[in-house]
Design a protein around this motif. Structure first.
Motif, PDB file in Angstrom:
ATOM      1  N   ILE A  54       0.858  -1.186   0.000  1.00  0.00           N
ATOM      2  CA  ILE A  54       0.000   0.000   0.000  1.00  0.00           C
ATOM      3  C   ILE A  54       0.892   1.233   0.000  1.00  0.00           C
ATOM      4  O   ILE A  54       1.853   1.321   0.768  1.00  0.00           O
ATOM      5  CB  ILE A  54      -0.900   0.046   1.264  1.00  0.00           C
ATOM      6  N   SER A  55       0.586   2.204  -0.860  1.00  0.00           N
ATOM      7  CA  SER A  55       1.313   3.471  -0.925  1.00  0.00           C
ATOM      8  C   SER A  55       0.362   4.615  -0.628  1.00  0.00           C
ATOM      9  O   SER A  55      -0.780   4.619  -1.099  1.00  0.00           O
ATOM     10  CB  SER A  55       1.910   3.683  -2.319  1.00  0.00           C
ATOM     11  N   HIS A  56       0.830   5.598   0.144  1.00  0.00           N
ATOM     12  CA  HIS A  56       0.004   6.769   0.450  1.00  0.00           C
ATOM     13  C   HIS A  56       0.903   7.884   0.978  1.00  0.00           C
ATOM     14  O   HIS A  56       1.978   7.615   1.530  1.00  0.00           O
ATOM     15  CB  HIS A  56      -1.066   6.423   1.494  1.00  0.00           C
ATOM     16  N   THR A  57       0.441   9.124   0.856  1.00  0.00           N
ATOM     17  CA  THR A  57       1.214  10.261   1.374  1.00  0.00           C
ATOM     18  C   THR A  57       1.141  10.360   2.894  1.00  0.00           C
ATOM     19  O   THR A  57       1.995  10.975   3.511  1.00  0.00           O
ATOM     20  CB  THR A  57       0.706  11.591   0.762  1.00  0.00           C
ATOM     21  N   ASN A  58       0.111   9.761   3.497  1.00  0.00           N
ATOM     22  CA  ASN A  58      -0.052   9.755   4.948  1.00  0.00           C
ATOM     23  C   ASN A  58       0.290   8.348   5.450  1.00  0.00           C
ATOM     24  O   ASN A  58      -0.390   7.388   5.090  1.00  0.00           O
ATOM     25  CB  ASN A  58      -1.504  10.127   5.289  1.00  0.00           C
ATOM     26  N   PRO A  59       1.324   8.187   6.278  1.00  0.00           N
ATOM     27  CA  PRO A  59       1.708   6.842   6.719  1.00  0.00           C
ATOM     28  C   PRO A  59       0.625   6.142   7.536  1.00  0.00           C
ATOM     29  O   PRO A  59       0.469   4.929   7.444  1.00  0.00           O
ATOM     30  CB  PRO A  59       2.974   7.071   7.546  1.00  0.00           C
ATOM     31  N   SER A  60      -0.148   6.887   8.317  1.00  0.00           N
ATOM     32  CA  SER A  60      -1.238   6.277   9.088  1.00  0.00           C
ATOM     33  C   SER A  60      -2.335   5.764   8.163  1.00  0.00           C
ATOM     34  O   SER A  60      -2.919   4.711   8.407  1.00  0.00           O
ATOM     35  CB  SER A  60      -1.832   7.285  10.075  1.00  0.00           C
ATOM     36  N   GLU A  61      -2.617   6.514   7.108  1.00  0.00           N
ATOM     37  CA  GLU A  61      -3.620   6.081   6.127  1.00  0.00           C
ATOM     38  C   GLU A  61      -3.159   4.790   5.447  1.00  0.00           C
ATOM     39  O   GLU A  61      -3.935   3.849   5.272  1.00  0.00           O
ATOM     40  CB  GLU A  61      -3.852   7.184   5.081  1.00  0.00           C
ATOM     41  N   ALA A  62      -1.881   4.735   5.071  1.00  0.00           N
ATOM     42  CA  ALA A  62      -1.345   3.537   4.425  1.00  0.00           C
ATOM     43  C   ALA A  62      -1.470   2.320   5.342  1.00  0.00           C
ATOM     44  O   ALA A  62      -1.900   1.246   4.911  1.00  0.00           O
ATOM     45  CB  ALA A  62       0.117   3.763   4.025  1.00  0.00           C
ATOM     46  N   ALA A  63      -1.112   2.488   6.609  1.00  0.00           N
ATOM     47  CA  ALA A  63      -1.186   1.370   7.560  1.00  0.00           C
ATOM     48  C   ALA A  63      -2.641   0.946   7.786  1.00  0.00           C
ATOM     49  O   ALA A  63      -2.938  -0.242   7.890  1.00  0.00           O
ATOM     50  CB  ALA A  63      -0.521   1.753   8.880  1.00  0.00           C
ATOM     51  N   ALA A  64      -3.553   1.921   7.849  1.00  0.00           N
ATOM     52  CA  ALA A  64      -4.973   1.598   8.031  1.00  0.00           C
ATOM     53  C   ALA A  64      -5.517   0.834   6.826  1.00  0.00           C
ATOM     54  O   ALA A  64      -6.267  -0.139   6.975  1.00  0.00           O
ATOM     55  CB  ALA A  64      -5.778   2.878   8.258  1.00  0.00           C
ATOM     56  N   LEU A  65      -5.136   1.260   5.625  1.00  0.00           N
ATOM     57  CA  LEU A  65      -5.585   0.563   4.415  1.00  0.00           C
ATOM     58  C   LEU A  65      -5.031  -0.859   4.365  1.00  0.00           C
ATOM     59  O   LEU A  65      -5.715  -1.778   3.920  1.00  0.00           O
ATOM     60  CB  LEU A  65      -5.187   1.361   3.173  1.00  0.00           C
ATOM     61  N   LEU A  66      -3.809  -1.048   4.850  1.00  0.00           N
ATOM     62  CA  LEU A  66      -3.247  -2.400   4.916  1.00  0.00           C
ATOM     63  C   LEU A  66      -4.035  -3.252   5.916  1.00  0.00           C
ATOM     64  O   LEU A  66      -4.348  -4.415   5.634  1.00  0.00           O
ATOM     65  CB  LEU A  66      -1.763  -2.353   5.304  1.00  0.00           C
ATOM     66  N   TRP A  67      -4.365  -2.691   7.072  1.00  0.00           N
ATOM     67  CA  TRP A  67      -5.159  -3.432   8.066  1.00  0.00           C
ATOM     68  C   TRP A  67      -6.487  -3.866   7.456  1.00  0.00           C
ATOM     69  O   TRP A  67      -6.912  -5.011   7.622  1.00  0.00           O
ATOM     70  CB  TRP A  67      -5.383  -2.570   9.309  1.00  0.00           C
ATOM     71  N   LEU A  68      -7.140  -2.945   6.734  1.00  0.00           N
ATOM     72  CA  LEU A  68      -8.413  -3.266   6.088  1.00  0.00           C
ATOM     73  C   LEU A  68      -8.237  -4.348   5.021  1.00  0.00           C
ATOM     74  O   LEU A  68      -9.065  -5.250   4.904  1.00  0.00           O
ATOM     75  CB  LEU A  68      -9.030  -2.012   5.467  1.00  0.00           C
ATOM     76  N   GLU A  69      -7.158  -4.271   4.264  1.00  0.00           N
ATOM     77  CA  GLU A  69      -6.872  -5.277   3.229  1.00  0.00           C
ATOM     78  C   GLU A  69      -6.698  -6.664   3.849  1.00  0.00           C
ATOM     79  O   GLU A  69      -7.235  -7.653   3.350  1.00  0.00           O
ATOM     80  CB  GLU A  69      -5.607  -4.865   2.466  1.00  0.00           C
TER      81      GLU A  69
END
Length: 135
Positions: free
Chosen positions: A114-129
């Motif tokens: 997962i790539s994102h400009t916000n590291p928390s957003e990236a980690a959250a999207l990975l958790w959801l994935e």
């Protein structure tokens, strides 16, 4: 850096809540509303209306809708350190964005990257994935 940059977006936080992410973290988003933004306290001239998302530490909560807004540290603690015996959690910073996923050793292939400009957003999207995949 603003508080909104320290946690995932409101949309992602709602998805985390719906997917069963723990709602006992240190930060919460709450009281989402349209309200006027003032130019200053003396003139009280309106600049514009915008959606205000308040983020408060858990100790300062008040009544109203509350949605956990996990920090990067809290998200990392909820993610498994590995998904199989040879896929390990990795996070990196590039120019303008962060990447997080599971690096497969020894061939350096990525799973769930997962790539994102916000590291928390990236980690959250990975958790959801991972949650969607049953991991």
């Amino acid at each position: 850096m603003t508080p909104e940059q320290l946690v995932p977006s409101l949309e992602t936080c709602k998805k985390l809540q719906e997917a069963g992410y723990p709602q006992n973290g240190s930060c919460f988003m709450y009281h989402i509303e349209e309200k006027p933004i003032f130019q200053d306290h003396i003139s009280n001239k309106f600049l514009r209306n915008e959606t205000v998302i308040s983020i408060k530490l858990r100790a300062n909560l008040f009544d109203g809708e509350q949605i956990a807004a996990p920090t990067l540290q809290e998200l990392l603690e909820e993610l498994p350190s590995e998904t199989t015996g040879s896929n390990f959690l990795e996070m990196s910073k590039d120019i303008g964005f962060y990447e997080i996923g599971y690096l497969h050793m020894p061939n350096d292939a990525w799973d769930n990257l997962i790539s994102h400009t916000n590291p928390s957003e990236a980690a959250a999207l990975l958790w959801l994935e991972l949650k969607k995949g049953g991991k």
